[in-house]
Design an enzyme around this catalytic site. Structure first.
Site, PDB file in Angstrom:
ATOM      1  N   TYR A 145       7.944 -36.301  28.174  1.00  0.00           N
ATOM      2  CA  TYR A 145       9.398 -36.283  28.066  1.00  0.00           C
ATOM      3  C   TYR A 145      10.014 -37.330  28.992  1.00  0.00           C
ATOM      4  O   TYR A 145      10.041 -37.169  30.219  1.00  0.00           O
ATOM      5  CB  TYR A 145       9.968 -34.911  28.426  1.00  0.00           C
ATOM      6  CG  TYR A 145       9.398 -33.750  27.633  1.00  0.00           C
ATOM      7  CD1 TYR A 145       8.906 -33.911  26.344  1.00  0.00           C
ATOM      8  CD2 TYR A 145       9.366 -32.472  28.187  1.00  0.00           C
ATOM      9  CE1 TYR A 145       8.401 -32.842  25.622  1.00  0.00           C
ATOM     10  CE2 TYR A 145       8.859 -31.392  27.469  1.00  0.00           C
ATOM     11  CZ  TYR A 145       8.374 -31.592  26.193  1.00  0.00           C
ATOM     12  OH  TYR A 145       7.868 -30.521  25.490  1.00  0.00           O
ATOM     13  N   HIS A 197      -1.123 -30.451  25.643  1.00  0.00           N
ATOM     14  CA  HIS A 197       0.080 -30.841  24.907  1.00  0.00           C
ATOM     15  C   HIS A 197      -0.279 -31.461  23.549  1.00  0.00           C
ATOM     16  O   HIS A 197      -0.807 -32.568  23.474  1.00  0.00           O
ATOM     17  CB  HIS A 197       0.865 -31.868  25.735  1.00  0.00           C
ATOM     18  CG  HIS A 197       2.241 -32.125  25.207  1.00  0.00           C
ATOM     19  ND1 HIS A 197       3.123 -32.997  25.805  1.00  0.00           N
ATOM     20  CD2 HIS A 197       2.916 -31.620  24.135  1.00  0.00           C
ATOM     21  CE1 HIS A 197       4.255 -33.027  25.132  1.00  0.00           C
ATOM     22  NE2 HIS A 197       4.142 -32.195  24.109  1.00  0.00           N
TER      23      HIS A 197
END
Length: 334
Positions: A55, A140
């Site tokens: 992010y 992830h």
């Protein structure tokens, strides 16, 4: 705000703050708005904060790290994700990141779910967060690297868990089959499932949630507004679903659900947050925010009074699954 504790892992507040937007997802969020979102979440009772190196190329870790540094560490739970190394890339720093975040491309992402990459990824996250440990680490989105992630990746995370560097390990994905496989065959404590246990998408219910209850794994439900469709009182033209234009069928179903919600004095955004929390496997619902108002709004939604009768009517119309006895044992409040 009430907490829920999985069989293995820390206690989670029913609402968590996801920080992708604080990494400038889809547009710039200035430092003041980011700090306001984090402070408003904490002031509302939120004590769970989820982030990832992906992010904003680390921006979404640095911002919560700075805000939470002012708070006692024992007060909050932090999760981050591994599998993407951030490699300094000065030759591309003049460009904008091509991963959907409005940040300079001063780093490049390198996928690595191996024995060397995972510790390096975790060490980088700890530096950016300014912490000596995180509570939860997820693999992830290892979709294309599932064999390595489910084997070497999970095994590599167990060591820092056993040393106390993390309290729980798991996987975070936008699908249900591989997370279910990790619960069935791997030593995971938690799974984060994004956009698959929501008002429009019920695919996690049979594929994952029953198995998680059986095996004692906690579930974190993320992206419960599916990027937009249940995020407003009425679906509007141009509504999105999964970051793409919503189909006519989905828009019509969202409108039908909205009409039921209105008859019970509940908004679709409130119902979208309440719905996942009915299941006892779910320990938290994670929503994002770009500023103080959005963060405070999520907290109001999670404490809204959503009556049992709301779920019976759309279930009878085939819009959402009905509540079975296992769901009725827990109640809806976060």
């Amino acid at each position: 705000m009430r907490t829920r504790t999985p069989a293995r892992g820390p206690a989670f507040t029913g609402l968590g703050l996801g920080t992708a937007q604080l990494g400038n997802l889809g547009g710039v969020v200035d430092d003041a708005d980011a700090a306001g979102a984090l402070d408003a979440a904490r002031d509302s009772g939120v004590r769970y904060f989820d982030t990832a190196p992906h992010y904003g190329l680390g921006l979404a870790e640095r911002r919560p790290g700075a805000a939470l540094a002012r708070r006692p560490r024992a007060e909050y739970v932090v999760s981050t994700e591994v599998g993407r190394l951030l490699i300094h890339s000065p030759r591309t720093a003049h460009r904008q990141d091509d991963g959907g975040f409005a940040v300079p491309a001063a780093y490049r992402r390198v996928l690595d779910f191996g024995r060397d990459g995972i510790p390096r990824s975790l060490d980088g996250s700890l530096r950016r967060l300014g912490l000596d440990h995180v509570d939860v680490v997820y693999l992830h989105d290892p979709d294309a690297h599932w064999r390595q992630a489910a084997g070497t990746g999970v095994d590599t995370l167990v060591a820092p868990r056993d040393r106390g560097v993390v309290k729980a390990v798991g996987v975070g994905m936008n699908q249900t089959a591989m997370p279910a496989g990790s619960v069935r065959r791997c030593d995971v404590d938690l799974v984060m499932v994004a956009g698959r246990h929501t008002l429009p998408d019920h695919s996690a219910r049979d594929a994952l949630l029953a198995l998680a209850r059986e095996r004692g794994a906690g579930v974190v439900a993320a992206a419960v507004h599916n990027s937009g469709l249940p995020a407003t009182d009425r679906p509007t033209a141009g509504a999105t679903y999964g970051y793409r234009p919503a189909s006519r069928a989905l828009t019509d179903r969202a409108a039908a659900i909205a009409a039921v919600c209105a008859r019970h004095g509940v908004t679709p955004p409130e119902a979208a947050v309440a719905h996942p929390l009915w299941d006892p496997a779910v320990v938290s619902v994670v929503t994002g925010a770009r500023d103080t108002a959005q963060s405070a709004g999520s907290a109001r939604r999670v404490t809204a009074d959503v009556p049992d009768a709301l779920w019976a009517e759309p279930a009878g119309l085939g819009l959402v699954p009905g509540l079975d006895p296992v769901h009725r044992t827990t109640g809806r409040r976060a």
